[in-house]
Design a protein around this motif. Sequence first.
Motif, short mmCIF file in Angstrom:
data_model
loop_
_atom_site.label_atom_id
_atom_site.label_comp_id
_atom_site.label_asym_id
_atom_site.label_seq_id
_atom_site.Cartn_x
_atom_site.Cartn_y
_atom_site.Cartn_z
N GLY A 68 0.81 -1.17 -0.02
CA GLY A 68 -0.04 0.01 0.05
C GLY A 68 0.84 1.37 -0.04
N LYS A 69 0.20 2.23 0.24
CA LYS A 69 0.86 3.71 0.30
C LYS A 69 1.26 4.02 1.77
N THR A 70 2.14 3.26 2.21
CA THR A 70 2.75 3.37 3.58
C THR A 70 4.12 3.64 3.77
N ILE A 71 4.70 4.46 4.83
CA ILE A 71 6.19 4.57 5.06
C ILE A 71 6.38 4.04 6.13
N SER A 72 7.48 3.14 6.62
CA SER A 72 7.61 2.74 8.00
C SER A 72 8.80 3.62 8.31
N MET A 73 8.68 4.27 9.32
CA MET A 73 9.89 4.95 9.75
C MET A 73 10.67 4.21 11.16
N TYR A 74 11.88 4.28 11.24
CA TYR A 74 12.51 3.91 12.46
C TYR A 74 13.38 4.74 13.06
N ILE A 75 13.75 4.52 14.35
CA ILE A 75 14.77 5.33 14.79
C ILE A 75 16.13 4.43 15.34
N PRO A 76 17.02 4.72 15.10
CA PRO A 76 18.30 4.02 15.51
C PRO A 76 18.47 4.35 17.18
N LEU A 77 18.71 3.37 17.73
CA LEU A 77 19.51 3.61 19.42
C LEU A 77 20.76 2.73 19.34
N PHE A 121 7.51 7.81 17.24
CA PHE A 121 8.24 6.64 16.96
C PHE A 121 7.78 5.30 17.41
N GLU A 122 7.59 4.21 16.73
CA GLU A 122 7.05 3.12 17.25
C GLU A 122 8.22 1.89 16.91
N ASN A 123 9.22 2.20 15.82
CA ASN A 123 9.82 1.04 15.41
C ASN A 123 11.48 1.53 15.74
N LEU A 124 11.99 0.94 16.82
CA LEU A 124 13.29 1.16 17.28
C LEU A 124 14.39 0.00 16.70
#
Length: 201
Positions: A68-77, A121-124
């Motif tokens: 679909g038209k989704t973008i999954s964003m993550y943030i690094p730790l 942010f939900e994706n780490l």
Amino acid sequence: MFYDEIKKYDWNDTTRCIAAKTARDVEIALGKEHLSIDDFMALISPAGAAYIEPMAQLSQRYTQERFGKTISMYIPLYITNSCTNSCVYCGFNHNNPFKRTILTMEQIEQECKAIRNLGPFENLLIVTGENPAKAGVDYLEKALQTCRPYFNNLTIEVQPMKSDDYYRLTKSGLNGVVCFQETYNEANYKKYHPAGMKSIY
């Protein structure tokens, strides 16, 4: 095993096959729904450069069909920059002269809270160097348990581990693994990974 599969291909022969592909080969590949390895070679060949736009359009179509038209964003730790490897391209290189840090669980929790304050942010992505003696599976397990209350999705980019270790970490909230192979050219691999565990192709 993937290594057994890749050993079936000679690097130089494959390189020559890619270079020999023609515009017609690229057009044939672009017209197929299911591509072979030979078709893939055509797409990444020098002849394929003139077809970047049609490839991009197909890529967009297939991506939207599947996700679909989704973008999954993550943030690094980054929880440790301690590493036993000497990879020539990496800032964590064991020979680089800077202070190494391994975050405590208290520090990791502080970082999680700070990230949550930045926004939704939900994706780490938890990142480490490769130092299993000081930041191995036990450490990663505790780090995941510390991060889990703050994020819905936890992924790691760490040293390679055994299947049992990955399974163990899923019990502490692990959702995914990122693993890079910088080159599949075994002859060149040692140039880029001269020392440490990662030097073993």
